[in-house]
Design a protein around this motif. Structure first.
Motif, PDB file in Angstrom:
ATOM      1  N   PRO A 203      -2.856  -4.772  12.069  1.00  0.00           N
ATOM      2  CA  PRO A 203      -2.817  -5.996  11.241  1.00  0.00           C
ATOM      3  C   PRO A 203      -4.061  -6.205  10.387  1.00  0.00           C
ATOM      4  CG  PRO A 203      -1.994  -6.451  13.448  1.00  0.00           C
ATOM      5  CD  PRO A 203      -2.542  -5.051  13.485  1.00  0.00           C
ATOM      6  N   GLU A 204      -5.238  -5.853  10.924  1.00  0.00           N
ATOM      7  CA  GLU A 204      -6.454  -6.042  10.130  1.00  0.00           C
ATOM      8  C   GLU A 204      -6.480  -5.128   8.901  1.00  0.00           C
ATOM      9  OE1 GLU A 204      -7.604  -3.593  13.856  1.00  0.00           O
ATOM     10  OE2 GLU A 204      -6.326  -5.303  13.332  1.00  0.00           O
ATOM     11  N   LEU A 205      -5.915  -3.924   9.036  1.00  0.00           N
ATOM     12  CA  LEU A 205      -5.823  -3.031   7.878  1.00  0.00           C
ATOM     13  C   LEU A 205      -4.842  -3.573   6.855  1.00  0.00           C
ATOM     14  CD1 LEU A 205      -5.888   0.622   9.307  1.00  0.00           C
ATOM     15  CD2 LEU A 205      -7.675  -0.571   8.028  1.00  0.00           C
ATOM     16  N   VAL A 206      -3.731  -4.149   7.329  1.00  0.00           N
ATOM     17  CA  VAL A 206      -2.772  -4.758   6.412  1.00  0.00           C
ATOM     18  C   VAL A 206      -3.436  -5.872   5.617  1.00  0.00           C
ATOM     19  CG1 VAL A 206      -0.648  -6.118   6.248  1.00  0.00           C
ATOM     20  CG2 VAL A 206      -0.766  -4.170   7.809  1.00  0.00           C
ATOM     21  N   THR A 207      -4.217  -6.711   6.291  1.00  0.00           N
ATOM     22  CA  THR A 207      -4.907  -7.813   5.622  1.00  0.00           C
ATOM     23  C   THR A 207      -5.860  -7.302   4.555  1.00  0.00           C
ATOM     24  OG1 THR A 207      -4.747  -9.199   7.599  1.00  0.00           O
ATOM     25  CG2 THR A 207      -6.413  -9.807   5.971  1.00  0.00           C
ATOM     26  N   GLN A 208      -6.619  -6.266   4.880  1.00  0.00           N
ATOM     27  CA  GLN A 208      -7.546  -5.697   3.904  1.00  0.00           C
ATOM     28  C   GLN A 208      -6.801  -5.080   2.721  1.00  0.00           C
ATOM     29  OE1 GLN A 208     -10.674  -3.127   5.645  1.00  0.00           O
ATOM     30  NE2 GLN A 208     -10.149  -4.037   7.616  1.00  0.00           N
ATOM     31  N   ALA A 209      -5.757  -4.315   3.023  1.00  0.00           N
ATOM     32  CA  ALA A 209      -5.041  -3.588   1.974  1.00  0.00           C
ATOM     33  C   ALA A 209      -4.255  -4.510   1.063  1.00  0.00           C
ATOM     34  CB  ALA A 209      -4.102  -2.561   2.604  1.00  0.00           C
ATOM     35  N   ALA A 210      -3.804  -5.642   1.592  1.00  0.00           N
ATOM     36  CA  ALA A 210      -2.993  -6.570   0.804  1.00  0.00           C
ATOM     37  C   ALA A 210      -3.764  -7.183  -0.356  1.00  0.00           C
ATOM     38  CB  ALA A 210      -2.442  -7.671   1.708  1.00  0.00           C
ATOM     39  N   ARG A 211      -5.088  -7.039  -0.366  1.00  0.00           N
ATOM     40  CA  ARG A 211      -5.898  -7.589  -1.468  1.00  0.00           C
ATOM     41  C   ARG A 211      -5.735  -6.774  -2.747  1.00  0.00           C
ATOM     42  NH1 ARG A 211     -11.245  -7.227  -1.014  1.00  0.00           N
ATOM     43  NH2 ARG A 211     -11.264  -5.576   0.540  1.00  0.00           N
ATOM     44  N   TYR A 212      -5.198  -5.572  -2.645  1.00  0.00           N
ATOM     45  CA  TYR A 212      -5.116  -4.679  -3.797  1.00  0.00           C
ATOM     46  C   TYR A 212      -3.685  -4.596  -4.326  1.00  0.00           C
ATOM     47  CZ  TYR A 212      -9.594  -3.334  -1.810  1.00  0.00           C
ATOM     48  OH  TYR A 212     -10.871  -3.366  -1.289  1.00  0.00           O
ATOM     49  N   GLN A 213      -3.575  -4.239  -5.593  1.00  0.00           N
ATOM     50  CA  GLN A 213      -2.262  -4.093  -6.216  1.00  0.00           C
ATOM     51  C   GLN A 213      -1.642  -2.745  -5.822  1.00  0.00           C
ATOM     52  OE1 GLN A 213      -3.291  -4.292 -10.340  1.00  0.00           O
ATOM     53  NE2 GLN A 213      -3.170  -6.517 -10.436  1.00  0.00           N
ATOM     54  N   PRO A 214      -0.313  -2.678  -5.796  1.00  0.00           N
ATOM     55  CA  PRO A 214       0.339  -1.381  -5.584  1.00  0.00           C
ATOM     56  C   PRO A 214      -0.127  -0.327  -6.590  1.00  0.00           C
ATOM     57  CG  PRO A 214       1.941  -3.138  -5.386  1.00  0.00           C
ATOM     58  CD  PRO A 214       0.669  -3.788  -5.853  1.00  0.00           C
ATOM     59  N   ALA A 215      -0.372  -0.742  -7.827  1.00  0.00           N
ATOM     60  CA  ALA A 215      -0.815   0.207  -8.852  1.00  0.00           C
ATOM     61  C   ALA A 215      -2.136   0.872  -8.465  1.00  0.00           C
ATOM     62  CB  ALA A 215      -0.960  -0.506 -10.196  1.00  0.00           C
TER      63      ALA A 215
ATOM     64  N   ILE B 183       3.593  -1.916   0.270  1.00  0.00           N
ATOM     65  CA  ILE B 183       3.026  -3.001  -0.528  1.00  0.00           C
ATOM     66  C   ILE B 183       3.798  -3.092  -1.841  1.00  0.00           C
ATOM     67  CG2 ILE B 183       1.224  -1.490  -1.498  1.00  0.00           C
ATOM     68  CD1 ILE B 183      -0.589  -4.072  -1.442  1.00  0.00           C
ATOM     69  N   GLY B 184       4.137  -4.318  -2.241  1.00  0.00           N
ATOM     70  CA  GLY B 184       4.921  -4.508  -3.457  1.00  0.00           C
ATOM     71  C   GLY B 184       4.504  -5.753  -4.209  1.00  0.00           C
ATOM     72  N   ASP B 185       4.671  -5.706  -5.531  1.00  0.00           N
ATOM     73  CA  ASP B 185       4.484  -6.877  -6.385  1.00  0.00           C
ATOM     74  C   ASP B 185       5.400  -6.736  -7.586  1.00  0.00           C
ATOM     75  OD1 ASP B 185       3.230  -5.103  -8.147  1.00  0.00           O
ATOM     76  OD2 ASP B 185       1.241  -5.990  -7.944  1.00  0.00           O
ATOM     77  N   GLY B 186       5.109  -7.443  -8.669  1.00  0.00           N
ATOM     78  CA  GLY B 186       5.964  -7.406  -9.845  1.00  0.00           C
ATOM     79  C   GLY B 186       6.076  -6.043 -10.495  1.00  0.00           C
ATOM     80  N   ASP B 187       5.148  -5.135 -10.202  1.00  0.00           N
ATOM     81  CA  ASP B 187       5.220  -3.771 -10.745  1.00  0.00           C
ATOM     82  C   ASP B 187       6.178  -2.883  -9.980  1.00  0.00           C
ATOM     83  OD1 ASP B 187       3.391  -4.274 -12.749  1.00  0.00           O
ATOM     84  OD2 ASP B 187       1.681  -3.476 -11.642  1.00  0.00           O
ATOM     85  N   GLY B 188       6.383  -3.185  -8.704  1.00  0.00           N
ATOM     86  CA  GLY B 188       7.223  -2.333  -7.861  1.00  0.00           C
ATOM     87  C   GLY B 188       6.608  -2.174  -6.483  1.00  0.00           C
ATOM     88  N   VAL B 189       7.015  -1.116  -5.794  1.00  0.00           N
ATOM     89  CA  VAL B 189       6.634  -0.917  -4.388  1.00  0.00           C
ATOM     90  C   VAL B 189       5.988   0.451  -4.210  1.00  0.00           C
ATOM     91  CG1 VAL B 189       7.466  -0.818  -2.001  1.00  0.00           C
ATOM     92  CG2 VAL B 189       8.560  -2.363  -3.643  1.00  0.00           C
ATOM     93  N   VAL B 190       4.923   0.488  -3.424  1.00  0.00           N
ATOM     94  CA  VAL B 190       4.244   1.734  -3.072  1.00  0.00           C
ATOM     95  C   VAL B 190       4.191   1.843  -1.553  1.00  0.00           C
ATOM     96  CG1 VAL B 190       2.019   2.952  -3.090  1.00  0.00           C
ATOM     97  CG2 VAL B 190       2.880   1.897  -5.176  1.00  0.00           C
ATOM     98  N   VAL B 191       4.390   3.054  -1.060  1.00  0.00           N
ATOM     99  CA  VAL B 191       4.318   3.325   0.372  1.00  0.00           C
ATOM    100  C   VAL B 191       3.195   4.323   0.632  1.00  0.00           C
ATOM    101  CG1 VAL B 191       5.538   4.258   2.374  1.00  0.00           C
ATOM    102  CG2 VAL B 191       6.775   2.877   0.694  1.00  0.00           C
ATOM    103  N   ILE B 192       2.337   3.989   1.592  1.00  0.00           N
ATOM    104  CA  ILE B 192       1.213   4.844   1.973  1.00  0.00           C
ATOM    105  C   ILE B 192       1.391   5.267   3.432  1.00  0.00           C
ATOM    106  CG2 ILE B 192      -1.291   4.986   2.276  1.00  0.00           C
ATOM    107  CD1 ILE B 192      -0.506   4.756  -0.634  1.00  0.00           C
ATOM    108  N   GLU B 193       1.201   6.554   3.705  1.00  0.00           N
ATOM    109  CA  GLU B 193       1.319   7.037   5.075  1.00  0.00           C
ATOM    110  C   GLU B 193       0.366   6.274   5.995  1.00  0.00           C
ATOM    111  OE1 GLU B 193       0.884   8.908   2.388  1.00  0.00           O
ATOM    112  OE2 GLU B 193       1.876  10.859   2.536  1.00  0.00           O
ATOM    113  N   ARG B 194       0.843   5.920   7.147  1.00  0.00           N
ATOM    114  CA  ARG B 194       0.060   5.107   8.089  1.00  0.00           C
ATOM    115  C   ARG B 194      -1.317   5.710   8.359  1.00  0.00           C
ATOM    116  NH1 ARG B 194      -0.244   5.691  13.567  1.00  0.00           N
ATOM    117  NH2 ARG B 194       1.477   7.179  13.530  1.00  0.00           N
ATOM    118  N   GLU B 195      -1.374   7.036   8.498  1.00  0.00           N
ATOM    119  CA  GLU B 195      -2.627   7.687   8.861  1.00  0.00           C
ATOM    120  C   GLU B 195      -3.640   7.703   7.718  1.00  0.00           C
ATOM    121  OE1 GLU B 195       0.862   9.436  11.050  1.00  0.00           O
ATOM    122  OE2 GLU B 195       0.355   9.056   8.948  1.00  0.00           O
ATOM    123  N   LYS B 196      -3.188   7.515   6.491  1.00  0.00           N
ATOM    124  CA  LYS B 196      -4.069   7.631   5.327  1.00  0.00           C
ATOM    125  C   LYS B 196      -4.675   6.317   4.873  1.00  0.00           C
ATOM    126  CE  LYS B 196      -3.133  10.163   1.801  1.00  0.00           C
ATOM    127  NZ  LYS B 196      -2.472  10.773   0.630  1.00  0.00           N
TER     128      LYS B 196
END
Length: 227
Positions: free
Chosen positions: A15-27, A166-179
């Motif tokens: 969850p803490e990684l999700v919180t950190q990563a959610a600050r950035y855009q999918p782009a 992670i998704g926004d108005g541009d679309g959705v991006v998926v990142i491997e859990r380990e990366k």
């Protein structure tokens, strides 16, 4: 030995990684991940303002049948993103207001599906994050088996259970859990570099320093030839 059709639990992004990563855009994630992980543009936010971030809870269904989505909702954990391989079918909706209301009540972060939804105006009023290929008023059947917790193909991208979505108005991006953890410093650097470049442009420096060299490399200009 073959795996069961329903895998009830699996490792997830912390969850803490999700919180950190959610600050950035999918782009940003697409750029720093080698332009990989972006779902096909047919999968869009139901409304451009919608945003989602969390671990993938994967579901594979037959076109037009949502039996396994109901099962997935019963198993998913708060913060999960339902990621549904609906085979790109738009002949009937897989979910509508009733199911989206239940997803919100369960604490699910949102829904990403390679399929259609309905009740879009009510979902808009709910402001619940939904990403789909479109809408259709036809309802689904609830009769055909599928799989839960297995890798799925959604929008041309393989999504494994627990991967970061992670998704926004541009679309959705998926990142491997380990990366994900190793990409976060690169995301921060990218954001700062882009902010610096935008400020330079506002100050009048609109020329791209890399342009001439790239044109030469592409064979459009000769070495030493000005644009």
């Amino acid at each position: 030995m073959s795996l069961p059709d329903i895998i009830k639990d699996f490792p997830r992004i912390e969850p803490e990684l999700v919180t950190q990563a959610a600050r950035y855009q999918p782009a940003i994630f697409s750029d720093i991940n080698g332009r990989r992980g972006a779902l096909h543009g047919r999968i869009k936010a139901l409304r451009p303002r919608m945003k989602v971030a969390g671990p993938a809870f994967t579901v594979e269904v037959r076109p037009g049948d949502n039996l396994m989505i109901h099962a997935a909702m019963a198993l998913a954990k708060p913060g999960d993103v339902l990621v549904i391989d609906g085979k790109g079918d738009q002949t009937s909706a897989l979910m509508g207001t009733i199911m989206m209301t239940a997803c919100r009540q369960l604490g699910l972060a949102g829904v990403v599906m390679d399929g259609a939804v309905r009740d879009c105006l009510e979902i808009d009023e709910m402001d619940y994050p939904v990403f789909a290929v479109g809408t259709n008023p036809n309802g689904p059947t609830k009769q055909i088996g599928g799989r839960i917790g297995h890798p799925v193909s959604v929008g041309g991208v393989t999504v494994r259970p627990g991967d970061f979505v992670i998704g926004d108005g541009d679309g959705v991006v998926v990142i491997e859990r380990e990366k994900l953890a190793e990409l976060l410093p690169l995301a921060e650097h990218k954001v700062k570099a882009e902010a610096k470049r935008i400020e330079q442009i506002k100050q009048g420096n609109t020329s791209a320093s890399w342009l001439n060299a790239s044109l030469v490399a592409a064979g459009v200009l000769k070495e030493g030839e000005p644009l």
